[in-house]
Every structure is written in structure tokens, then in C-alpha cells.
Design an enzyme around this catalytic site. Structure first.
Site, PDB file in Angstrom:
ATOM      1  N   HIS A 144     -20.005 114.341  -3.317  1.00 15.04           N
ATOM      2  CA  HIS A 144     -18.942 115.166  -3.899  1.00 15.04           C
ATOM      3  C   HIS A 144     -19.455 116.499  -4.430  1.00 15.04           C
ATOM      4  CE1 HIS A 144     -20.020 113.000  -7.755  1.00 15.04           C
ATOM      5  NE2 HIS A 144     -19.871 114.225  -8.216  1.00 15.04           N
ATOM      6  N   ASP A 183     -21.209 108.120  -1.520  1.00 10.42           N
ATOM      7  CA  ASP A 183     -21.219 109.341  -2.320  1.00 10.42           C
ATOM      8  C   ASP A 183     -22.623 109.924  -2.453  1.00 10.42           C
ATOM      9  OD1 ASP A 183     -20.087 111.418  -3.767  1.00 10.42           O
ATOM     10  OD2 ASP A 183     -20.329 110.404  -5.699  1.00 10.42           O
ATOM     11  N   SER A 277     -23.793 115.254 -11.987  1.00  9.08           N
ATOM     12  CA  SER A 277     -23.696 114.542 -10.711  1.00  9.08           C
ATOM     13  C   SER A 277     -24.847 114.911  -9.785  1.00  9.08           C
ATOM     14  CB  SER A 277     -22.373 114.869 -10.026  1.00  9.08           C
ATOM     15  OG  SER A 277     -21.296 114.332 -10.747  1.00  9.08           O
TER      16      SER A 277
END
Length: 417
Positions: A144, A183, A277
Site C-alpha cells: 500500500h 501487502d 508502514s
């Protein structure tokens, strides 16, 4: 819900800005020492797990003055203090002794060791973090984080990013490959050499309560370090499908990511925020044990002490495949499931794909899956997450209920086509 696809009905799920955190567990109570009892001799030295050294206080992360974000306040100094062992402790009726585990590493030592291997990633679609895998510029991050650049045929070299290293130097980077199902993504920084590759640990050896640090660039603040512990293991969460939050004044530049269900996730109370992230979750020896990927926020936009990381053992497997051809294989069960209703938790089989591993193993529509391997099934997401954590060709025992009777079968998982 297809056991090889994101959940059909749980649209909120776990995400980077999720809704409802799981029920927190408690800490075991320490026995109170009894006065007047004789003190037994200390036991012989035993091997201990790495831990941050006692008697030290360290500020973990960047302390921010009040910065508003969506009506909230962001930024706090995280401090940890460990007291040295106070000697043997007696517990009735049989005396027992406990010793404080220690190591030669302080929080500052671990942070200094790992920081050169964690980078900030900047692109048109937002910001994130990454972990250096090789001296010549291969970097592991979240799908992402690079999602915007992989749209419109940009994957494999078209999506441009800027990578900023801990020494302040920058380099352009392109996407090597992505795996939305887990992911994860790998990018390559161009024209670099001599980078410090991260030391990768073994996430299978983690225990609840182990100390960890999270490193990354939350809200664009590069080089931030936060401290905490492993709060829980083997969580199932759904990530993606939401607008990414940017720091104040940057505007809403985030892309709506793909939704995916991840099994086996590590839960930690080390502060993780947007921008963390793709960064590193490391143990007390400075080894990367997870890739930070999601947070639960309780309806807000910031950290509430419930963050999640992809286990590094899963990440290594995916990264190796991305770096060697770009194609990642995933296990396939071949059932569509939904959450069970009633008193018995589990996943109700709605459909079985003809010729699939589930079909060959004898699973049928209406079966209630209650366990996969040794993992109890709470709902459809558990089946999805667990299957994605297995390897192609792996044999897995599935326990289910049919016509009120518990049964089990062994499934040989195939490759998803």
C-alpha cells in the site's frame, strides 16, 4: 467470502485506520514475597532471551510539541525503565526464585544499530518506510506504500519514488514487484552501493511480552523510534480499502488501497502511525522480526497502542520470490466461507470449487470449519488469513462439523491460478 480472496462481508475489518481492536489479554500476576521466609540460594546461571538492559531509561522516538491532526494531538516521548533484579523472591507454599533477564543492549544501542537499515519512501501517492535488504539498494516495504505507482501499468520500473537514507542522502527508486495478497512490495534504489542491510530474525521464535522497537517515518518524521512489547501473536486482520491520511498541510494525497486479509500478524503496543508502514519491528538484538503495516485507531486517526506487523518469515518468503522473477505463489484451498451464526464459532462453507483441494479432501457446502491445523477458527477471515500463511503443497488438517458431528480431513494445498 472466498478463502483465497478478501472477506466479502466484513468491510470494516482491520485496516491502517481500523475500527474495533481485539480483546486485550492480561498480564500474569506476580506472587507477593512472604516476610520472614528464608531466602533460598540463587539458581545456577541459565540461558536467557535477549532483552533491553535494566536500570536504563531511554526516550524512544521523536517528542513532538502539540501537533493537531484531525482534531487530535500527535507526539509523545516514550520512555521505558527496567529495574534491576532484587534478588530471589519466595512464594508460598514452596519457595521459588526469579531473576531479571538482562542483555548488553540498551534501547539506544538497538536503535543506533538498526537506523541505517530503515529508509523513508516518498512518492506522489504518499509516504512510508522501508527496510534495506541488500547493499545495492533492494528495499522491502508495504504494497500500500507503493500502490499508487503500480497502477496504470507502472509496475516493474515505471513507478518513481525518492528514498531518503538515515544519513540524509536520497536516491530515486523503482518498483521491482508487489504482492497485494500479503501487502508487501520490493523496490530498488538506483545508483547506490554499500548500504547497510538489515539483520533479519526469526518471527516464529517470538513470545508475547518480548520487547520490541518500531522504526520508521510516522507522519513524515524520519528516523522515529518507539518502544513496546509483543502484545499478541497470530492475529488475523484486513488491511487496505481506505484513504491514506497525510500529515497536516500535505493534503489528502493518499490512494485507496486494495483490501486484503493477512493471517499470523504480530500485535504490538509500540507506537505505529501513518508513515510507519513498511518500517521495521525489531527485537532486543536488533533483528527485524516484522514489517509494520497497520494500526487500530478506535475511530480516530492516530495510535492507540494497537499496531500490527507482518511476520518477517512471511516477508522473507515473499521478498525472495519478488526479487527472483516478480511472481509470488499462494496456497489455494477452494472454498467460499462466511462467519458462522449461533453458539459455535467457526466459518460456514458456502461453496466448494470443483476439483479444488477442499473438494478432493471431501469438504462440502454447509460444513462448519472450526480449526485449521492447530488454529481455532473464529470466522471466515481466519480461514482466509491462515490459508495465505501456508505454502503450496503443504498438508493441513482441517477440523469441521457436519450434521452436528465433529470430523477432520487432511488437505493438500495447491497453487492459486
Amino acid at each position: 467470502m472466498n478463502a483465497n480472496e478478501p472477506g466479502e462481508q466484513n468491510t470494516s475489518g482491520w485496516s491502517q485506520f481500523g475500527d474495533t481492536p481485539p480483546t486485550a489479554g492480561g498480564f500474569p500476576r506476580r506472587d507477593t514475597p512472604q516476610p520472614g521466609m528464608p531466602t533460598p540460594p540463587p539458581p545456577p546461571p541459565a540461558a536467557v532471551r535477549p532483552g533491553f538492559s535494566p536500570g536504563k531509561k531511554a526516550i524512544a522516538g521523536l517528542a513532538l510539541a502539540a501537533m493537531a491532526l484531525g482534531g487530535g494531538v500527535v507526539g509523545a516521548a516514550v520512555a521505558t525503565a527496567f529495574q534491576p533484579g532484587a534478588g530471589p523472591v519466595a512464594a508460598a507454599p514452596a519457595p521459588a526464585s526469579f531473576r531479571q533477564a538482562s542483555s548488553t543492549f540498551t534501547i539506544a544501542d538497538v536503535a543506533q544499530k538498526v537506523e541505517p537499515s530503515v529508509v523513508m519512501i516518498q512518492g506522489n501517492s504518499g509516504e512510508g518506510s522501508g527496510v534495506v535488504l541488500s547493499a545495492d539498494g533492494l528495499i522491502l516495504t508495504n504494497n500500500h506504500v507503493v500502490h499508487g505507482a503500480t497502477q496504470g501499468g507502472l509496475q516493474g520500473g515505471g513507478g518513481q519514488f525518492t528514498v531518503k537514507f538515515s544519513d540524509g542522502k536520497t536516491a530515486k527508486a523503482t518498483v521491482v514487484g508487489t504482492d497485494p495478497a500479503t501487502d508487501l512490495a520490493v523496490i530498488r534504489a538506483e545508483g547506490v552501493s554499500g548500504l547497510t542491510a538489515a539483520a533479519l530474525g526469526n518471527s516464529d521464535s517470538l513470545r508475547v511480552g518480548d520487547p520490541v522497537l518500531a522504526l520508521g517515518s510516522p507522519l513524515g518524521l524520519q528516523g522515529s523510534v518507539t518502544a513496546g512489547i509483543i502484545s499478541a501473536l497470530d492475529r488475523t486482520l484486513t488491511v487496505g480499502g481506505e484513504q491514506q491520511q497525510m500529515p497536516p498541510g500535505w493534503g489528502q494525497r493518499g490512494q485507496t488501497g486494495e483490501t486484503t486479509t493477512i493471517g499470523g500478524a504480530i500485535q504490538t503496543d509500540a507506537a505505529i502511525n501513518p508513515g510507519n508502514s513498511g518500517g521495521a519491528l525489531v527485537d532486543a538484538a536488533g533483528q527485524v522480526v516484522g514489517i509494520n503495516t497497520a494500526i487500530a485507531t478506535g475511530g480516530g486517526t492516530g495510535n492507540i497502542g494497537v499496531g500490527f506487523a507482518i511476520p518477517i518469515n512471511t516477508a522473507k518468503q515473499v521478498a525472495d520470490q519478488l526479487m527472483n522473477g516478480g511472481k509470488v505463489t499462494h496456497a489455494f484451498l477452494g472454498v467460499s466461507v462466511t462467519d458462522a451464526t449461533g453458539d459455535v464459532p467457526g466459518a460456514l462453507v458456502r461453496q466448494v470449487t470443483a476439483g479444488s483441494p477442499a473438494d478432493k479432501a471431501g469438504l462440502k457446502e454447509g460444513d462448519l470449519i472450526t480449526k485449521i491445523g492447530d488454529k481455532a477458527v473464529d470466522g471466515g477471515d481466519t480461514v482466509v488469513g491462515q490459508v495465505r500463511g501456508f505454502k503450496v503443497g503443504q498438508q493441513v488438517q482441517i477440523t469441521y462439523v457436519r450434521d452436528g458431528k465433529p470430523q477432520s480431513t487432511t488437505v493438500t494445498l495447491a497453487e492459486k491460478k
